[in-house]
Design an enzyme around this catalytic site. Structure first.
Site, PDB file in Angstrom:
ATOM      1  N   GLU A 167      26.421  15.620 -23.000  1.00 38.35           N
ATOM      2  CA  GLU A 167      25.046  16.078 -23.258  1.00 38.35           C
ATOM      3  C   GLU A 167      24.815  17.458 -22.664  1.00 38.35           C
ATOM      4  OE1 GLU A 167      21.981  13.740 -21.279  1.00 38.35           O
ATOM      5  OE2 GLU A 167      20.456  14.520 -22.654  1.00 38.35           O
TER       6      GLU A 167
ATOM      7  N   HIS B  38      16.838  15.089 -28.061  1.00 37.20           N
ATOM      8  CA  HIS B  38      15.375  15.066 -27.961  1.00 37.20           C
ATOM      9  C   HIS B  38      14.938  16.420 -27.422  1.00 37.20           C
ATOM     10  CE1 HIS B  38      16.114  14.538 -23.622  1.00 37.20           C
ATOM     11  NE2 HIS B  38      17.044  13.661 -23.979  1.00 37.20           N
TER      12      HIS B  38
ATOM     13  N   ASP C 276      18.963  17.955 -18.108  1.00 34.79           N
ATOM     14  CA  ASP C 276      19.382  16.622 -18.589  1.00 34.79           C
ATOM     15  C   ASP C 276      20.812  16.770 -19.104  1.00 34.79           C
ATOM     16  OD1 ASP C 276      19.644  14.116 -19.660  1.00 34.79           O
ATOM     17  OD2 ASP C 276      18.110  14.363 -21.204  1.00 34.79           O
TER      18      ASP C 276
ATOM     19  N   ASP D 195      24.977  10.706 -16.232  1.00 33.80           N
ATOM     20  CA  ASP D 195      23.841  11.326 -16.928  1.00 33.80           C
ATOM     21  C   ASP D 195      22.806  11.607 -15.857  1.00 33.80           C
ATOM     22  OD1 ASP D 195      21.622  12.014 -18.416  1.00 33.80           O
ATOM     23  OD2 ASP D 195      21.840  10.385 -19.868  1.00 33.80           O
TER      24      ASP D 195
ATOM     25  N   TYR E 278      30.383   4.141 -27.502  1.00 31.18           N
ATOM     26  CA  TYR E 278      30.302   3.074 -26.506  1.00 31.18           C
ATOM     27  C   TYR E 278      31.016   1.859 -27.083  1.00 31.18           C
ATOM     28  CZ  TYR E 278      26.673   6.439 -25.551  1.00 31.18           C
ATOM     29  OH  TYR E 278      26.001   7.632 -25.346  1.00 31.18           O
TER      30      TYR E 278
ATOM     31  N   ASP F 273       0.827  -1.213   0.000  1.00 36.42           N
ATOM     32  CA  ASP F 273       0.000   0.000   0.000  1.00 36.42           C
ATOM     33  C   ASP F 273       0.862   1.265   0.000  1.00 36.42           C
ATOM     34  OD1 ASP F 273       1.002  -0.319   2.488  1.00 36.42           O
ATOM     35  OD2 ASP F 273      -0.893  -0.005   3.556  1.00 36.42           O
TER      36      ASP F 273
ATOM     37  N   GLU G 126      23.465  15.277 -27.541  1.00 33.44           N
ATOM     38  CA  GLU G 126      24.129  14.269 -26.707  1.00 33.44           C
ATOM     39  C   GLU G 126      24.729  13.094 -27.479  1.00 33.44           C
ATOM     40  OE1 GLU G 126      21.343  11.832 -24.371  1.00 33.44           O
ATOM     41  OE2 GLU G 126      19.762  13.213 -24.938  1.00 33.44           O
TER      42      GLU G 126
ATOM     43  N   HIS H 230      22.399   5.454 -30.631  1.00 35.85           N
ATOM     44  CA  HIS H 230      21.209   6.260 -30.312  1.00 35.85           C
ATOM     45  C   HIS H 230      21.216   7.548 -31.110  1.00 35.85           C
ATOM     46  CE1 HIS H 230      23.536   8.997 -27.685  1.00 35.85           C
ATOM     47  NE2 HIS H 230      24.094   7.920 -27.150  1.00 35.85           N
TER      48      HIS H 230
ATOM     49  N   HIS I 111      21.081   2.629 -20.495  1.00 36.24           N
ATOM     50  CA  HIS I 111      20.172   2.958 -19.388  1.00 36.24           C
ATOM     51  C   HIS I 111      20.606   2.280 -18.090  1.00 36.24           C
ATOM     52  CE1 HIS I 111      16.731   4.164 -22.348  1.00 36.24           C
ATOM     53  NE2 HIS I 111      17.719   5.035 -22.312  1.00 36.24           N
TER      54      HIS I 111
ATOM     55  N   ARG J  44      29.620   9.900 -23.239  1.00 36.13           N
ATOM     56  CA  ARG J  44      28.552  10.737 -23.795  1.00 36.13           C
ATOM     57  C   ARG J  44      28.739  12.140 -23.219  1.00 36.13           C
ATOM     58  NH1 ARG J  44      24.725   7.674 -22.833  1.00 36.13           N
ATOM     59  NH2 ARG J  44      23.778   8.441 -20.898  1.00 36.13           N
TER      60      ARG J  44
ATOM     61  N   HIS K  92      11.949  13.678 -22.018  1.00 35.55           N
ATOM     62  CA  HIS K  92      11.808  13.449 -23.464  1.00 35.55           C
ATOM     63  C   HIS K  92      10.512  14.158 -23.825  1.00 35.55           C
ATOM     64  CE1 HIS K  92      14.559   9.637 -23.501  1.00 35.55           C
ATOM     65  NE2 HIS K  92      15.166  10.734 -23.104  1.00 35.55           N
TER      66      HIS K  92
HETATM   67  N1  GLY Z   1      18.798  10.995 -19.518  1.00 36.77           N
HETATM   68  C1  GLY Z   1      17.994  10.562 -20.573  1.00 36.77           C
HETATM   69  C2  GLY Z   1      18.479  11.077 -21.843  1.00 36.77           C
HETATM   70  O1  GLY Z   1      19.573  11.596 -21.907  1.00 36.77           O
HETATM   71  O2  GLY Z   1      17.801  11.063 -22.808  1.00 36.77           O
HETATM   72 MN    MN Z   2      18.864  13.352 -22.925  1.00 37.92          MN
HETATM   73 MN    MN Z   3      20.572  12.462 -20.300  1.00 35.35          MN
END
Ligand code: GLY
Ligand code: MN
Ligand code: MN
Length: 446
Positions: free
Chosen positions: A415, A355, A272, A260, A389, A38, A385, A351, A243, A413, A362
């Site tokens: 970003e 975004h 982000d 990240d 890898y 709960d 970003e 990727h 992820h 990465r 996103h």
């Molecule tokens: N942290 C999620 C992305 O970079 O899209």
């Molecule tokens: Mn992002």
């Molecule tokens: Mn990110």
């Protein structure tokens, strides 16, 4: 308590109502979500509902009714004041608060929704409701609509269409006004500070979880709700799992650390940011080569952001720099055009380059308009970003070189969050909102 500017939401409703035509919109709030038994997850408001109302309680429903007279166009159904319930779950604004603070023309207790909905929807030419997302409200809306259709022959009154409110709403949400840009800038500022802090405290032997704790501690102590998404604190090869959120590994001397992480403010605007740096403060030769390449790709991509540009162009620019650099480093072989066309780089870069960013990390809004990529417009915020890898998780495509062991376990990465600017405000057409987080090669070392 949330920064709340009633007039901001009123203006958004006005724009939305204007574009709805004669459709009556039903926009539900989010419900609480069970974590286990709960216990519930911390409440997270639905972003469409929040954009229009600023109201931060679960289960509410907003009606926006362009077919009704002025003074009856914005209706809120909310949890009523209830001393006994508020002792357990906290303060509620109730119907009075919904009108006085949140500007509803009329407000009713939630349990009157089914009884009152038919009357409010009567006279609308269509119902604007997002099917498939709101299990508690959807049966009510469909049942009212069905009954209208059943009696249409005699009453002559029924909404004949069920339409999605989201194309209108998401077009509005995509372009941020100056208030929203201020809030995203604030989320980016706090997020950038956390990245600077993380780099300062990191040393070999620490656990990823300790760095995560410092970052998220900074978010909370700066007044943010917390992380905007599951923070990724990934040492060494963990960074090659896009992820990765376990954040339980030990940080080894000689590895890179990819972080990240971004915060979400009280009013849900987000940062982000990704930064990658050596755990021991010095890049190895291979790490330095790949870091320099990702940074060059990111800077080239950012420089294409401008009104009239496209997210497609941002991605294509980053991708070309990466592929050409990987050819030089002999991690790819052949010629760039063919590699890009065939996707023969995807075992190293799998990727897209970014975004939209806003109330959702996103964020909503179209990336394509039919066959064409949507043009960037002032007020759009996007992430840029690129990354690389290097691991043996994915098969090397036919014709591409096997990867030498010395490159493996390097995940990078970088970003940033970038606002598209009017050329009159910013001669280059963009503004990097996350510039507070350093990224130069020298700044990553100590
Ligand atoms: N942290 C999620 C992305 O970079 O899209
Ligand atoms: Mn992002
Ligand atoms: Mn990110």
């Amino acid at each position: 308590m949330i920064t709340f500017e009633s007039s901001i939401h009123a203006l958004r409703r006005e724009n939305f109502l204007e574009q709805l035509g004669a459709a009556a919109a039903v926009i539900p709030a989010a419900a609480l979500v069970t974590h286990h038994a709960d216990c519930e997850w911390p409440f997270r408001q639905d972003s469409d509902f929040f954009y229009l109302t600023g109201f931060d309680e679960p289960d509410a429903v907003a009606l926006l009714l362009p077919h009704r007279p002025v003074g009856e166009r914005y209706i809120l159904f909310v949890q009523p004041k209830d001393a006994a319930a508020e002792v357990w779950t906290g303060f509620r604004w109730g119907t009075e608060g919904a009108m006085e603070r949140y500007g509803a023309d009329l407000a009713h207790p939630l349990d009157e929704l089914s009884q009152r909905l038919p009357e409010y929807l009567s006279g609308a030419e269509a119902i604007a409701f997002r099917v498939g997302r709101h299990p508690a409200v959807e049966p009510l809306v469909l049942s009212v609509w069905g009954r209208q259709l059943d009696s249409y022959a005699r009453s002559g009154d029924a909404a004949l269409g069920l339409v999605a409110p989201t194309p209108i709403l998401h077009r509005l949400r995509l372009r941020k006004d100056s208030y929203e840009l201020t809030r995203i800038r604030e989320a980016c500022r706090i997020s950038a500070e956390a990245h600077e802090l993380a780099r300062e405290i990191t040393h070999p032997g620490m656990n990823e979880s300790q760095v995560q704790a410092a970052i998220e501690g900074h978010f909370r102590s700066s007044g943010a709700r917390g992380p905007a998404y599951g923070s990724i604190v990934a040492g060494g090869d963990n960074a090659c799992v896009l992820h990765y959120t376990a954040n339980t590994g030990s940080l080894a001397d000689g590895d890179l650390l990819l972080i990240d992480a971004g915060c979400s403010l009280e009013d849900y605007y987000n940062g982000d940011i990704t930064r990658t740096f050596p755990v021991n403060g010095r890049f190895s030769g291979e790490q330095r080569d790949l870091y320099s390449l990702v940074l060059a790709a990111q800077e080239a991509a950012i420089s294409t952001v401008r009104p009239g540009g496209t997210a497609e162009e941002v991605h294509a620019t980053a991708l070309r720099v990466l592929v050409e650099g990987l050819l030089e480093l002999k991690l790819l072989a052949g010629e760039a055009d063919g590699i890009i066309e065939r996707g023969d780089y995807r075992h190293l870069y799998m990727h897209r380059t970014g975004h939209w960013l806003g109330l959702d990390v996103h964020d909503v809004g179209a990336y394509r308009l039919g066959e064409q990529p949507a043009p960037l417009e002032p007020g759009i915020v996007l992430t840029v970003e690129p990354g690389l890898y290097v691991s043996d998780r994915l098969t090397v495509p036919d014709g591409q070189p096997a990867i030498d062991e010395r490159w493996k376990g390097i995940g990078i990465r970088i970003e940033d969050d970038v606002a598209v600017c009017d050329f009159s405000d910013q001669s280059c057409g963009y503004d990097v909102l996350t510039a507070g987080a350093k990224k130069s090669l020298s700044a990553m070392e100590n």
